[in-house]
Write an enzyme that holds these catalytic residues in place. Structure first.
Site, mmCIF file in Angstrom:
data_model
loop_
_atom_site.group_PDB
_atom_site.id
_atom_site.type_symbol
_atom_site.label_atom_id
_atom_site.label_comp_id
_atom_site.label_asym_id
_atom_site.label_seq_id
_atom_site.Cartn_x
_atom_site.Cartn_y
_atom_site.Cartn_z
ATOM 1 N N ASP A 32 -0.809 -5.648 -3.236
ATOM 2 C CA ASP A 32 -0.477 -5.291 -4.617
ATOM 3 C C ASP A 32 0.936 -4.735 -4.581
ATOM 4 O OD1 ASP A 32 -0.234 -4.393 -7.176
ATOM 5 O OD2 ASP A 32 -1.738 -2.822 -7.029
ATOM 6 N N LYS B 172 11.064 -3.655 -9.241
ATOM 7 C CA LYS B 172 10.236 -4.781 -9.677
ATOM 8 C C LYS B 172 10.676 -5.264 -11.055
ATOM 9 C CE LYS B 172 5.372 -6.033 -10.509
ATOM 10 N NZ LYS B 172 3.967 -5.599 -10.371
ATOM 11 N N GLU C 268 -2.306 -10.265 -11.837
ATOM 12 C CA GLU C 268 -2.916 -8.945 -11.720
ATOM 13 C C GLU C 268 -4.223 -8.806 -12.514
ATOM 14 O OE1 GLU C 268 0.358 -6.416 -12.659
ATOM 15 O OE2 GLU C 268 1.338 -6.778 -10.734
ATOM 16 N N ASP D 90 -3.558 -3.143 -18.372
ATOM 17 C CA ASP D 90 -2.878 -2.757 -17.131
ATOM 18 C C ASP D 90 -1.537 -2.087 -17.449
ATOM 19 O OD1 ASP D 90 -1.754 -2.490 -14.649
ATOM 20 O OD2 ASP D 90 -1.969 -4.586 -14.057
#
Length: 328
Positions: free
Chosen positions: A6, A68, A145, A168
């Site tokens: 992850d 990211k 995800e 999320d």
């Protein structure tokens, strides 16, 4: 050896299949989460994870987090005179995770499955694959995800075909997906999100709330990059504390001086109201695109550390008229 990774905006984790179940591999500090942070020292010495975060307060110009958000762009970062791409930075985190697996098992992982936000475009996905290759890993597959969350939620084991919503909210990105099971396949019916919304933004709101309460003159004596780094670290600590307390101390220590202010959960919730409001539109878009009514959802599954904030959970409870599921 194949591992699952992850690769998160704030924290990353690695797992392997052992004794018939996935098992997270702890890092050198015994923690299952490794901060997605990189810092370079003189001579090019690399610091990754908690060691990098420790350097943020003292060497902010040579430390970077939340890269990211830059994946798939032409952005670069210069640390200690070395120019790095987002892929380079992500590769350093991936390499650190691979080191942890080797230390725990005695075997170096050769391949990986890596999670990505469902809304990542092709450039962002290629950049993630490239990061894996730079780290010496063959990227067997990129898994969305929300699909990973569905598997963790146990959808495949339940055989339940009723759609559910995966909410999320991580450190830097927000992803909402409508997921269901069909003929043994986990299908993402619709996905929407905001790759500029996450825990980092709530930290900034907290900084703006507290700044007027601190000794501005003392803060201004610090270099701008160091001041921002110290305030950001303090904000994250305070935000975490407010998850379980009605009041917390926002404290910044620098050069022998400690500046502090008390922050209440209500004040923070008010300061973050605009951010909480932004969570609504992606949910509406995902429901509209999937042609699924809210009442047809079997569950609302929370994923990501930022969903622990009471303000977020209260907003979701009001939005859906029921309590969300936080078992994942």
């Amino acid at each position: 050896m194949l591992v699952g990774i992850d690769l998160g905006t704030t924290n990353s984790a690695v797992a392997l299949w052992k004794d018939g179940a996935p098992q997270l591999v702890p890092n050198a500090l015994g923690k299952e989460l490794t901060p997605s942070a990189v810092s370079l020292g003189k001579g090019g010495q690399a610091f990754v994870g908690a060691a990098a975060l420790d350097r943020m307060a003292t060497h902010p110009a040579d430390t970077v987090t939340s890269f990211k958000r830059m994946m798939g762009t032409a952005s670069t970062v210069t640390l200690a005179g070395t120019t790095l791409t987002p892929e380079d930075l992500s590769a350093m985190v991936l390499r650190s995770l691979a080191d942890d697996v080797e230390a725990a098992t005695g075997e170096r992982p050769a391949a990986a499955v890596i999670t990505v936000p469902a809304y990542f475009n092709e450039r962002q996905r290629r950049a993630t694959r490239r990061a894996g290759e730079i780290a010496g890993l063959e990227v067997k597959r990129l898994i969305n995800e929300p699909t990973a969350a569905a598997l963790a939620f146990g959808l495949a084991d339940r055989g339940d075909r009723e759609p559910f919503l995966v909410f999320d909210l991580g450190g830097g990105t927000f992803d909402v997906s409508i997921v269901e099971m069909f003929d043994g396949i986990v299908e993402v019916r619709a996905s929407a999100g905001d790759n500029r919304l996450g825990g980092d933004d709530f930290d900034e709101a907290l900084v703006r709330l507290v700044e007027p309460l601190l000794d501005v003159a003392a803060l201004e004596r610090l270099p701008a990059d160091r001041r921002r780094a110290l305030m950001t670290l303090a904000a994250e600590r305070t935000r975490r504390a407010l998850t379980t307390s009605e009041e917390a101390e926002f404290a910044v220590a620098a050069d022998g001086t400690t500046l502090a202010a008390r922050v209440t959960a209500d004040a923070f919730e008010e300061a973050a109201a605009a951010l909480v409001k932004r969570l609504r539109d992606p949910v509406i878009r995902a429901l509209r695109d999937s042609h699924i009514d809210v009442k047809s959802l079997s569950d609302i599954v929370l994923v990501g550390g930022a969903t622990r904030m009471p303000a977020v959970r209260k907003a979701l409870t009001r939005m859906f008229g029921r309590f969300p599921n936080s078992t994942v």
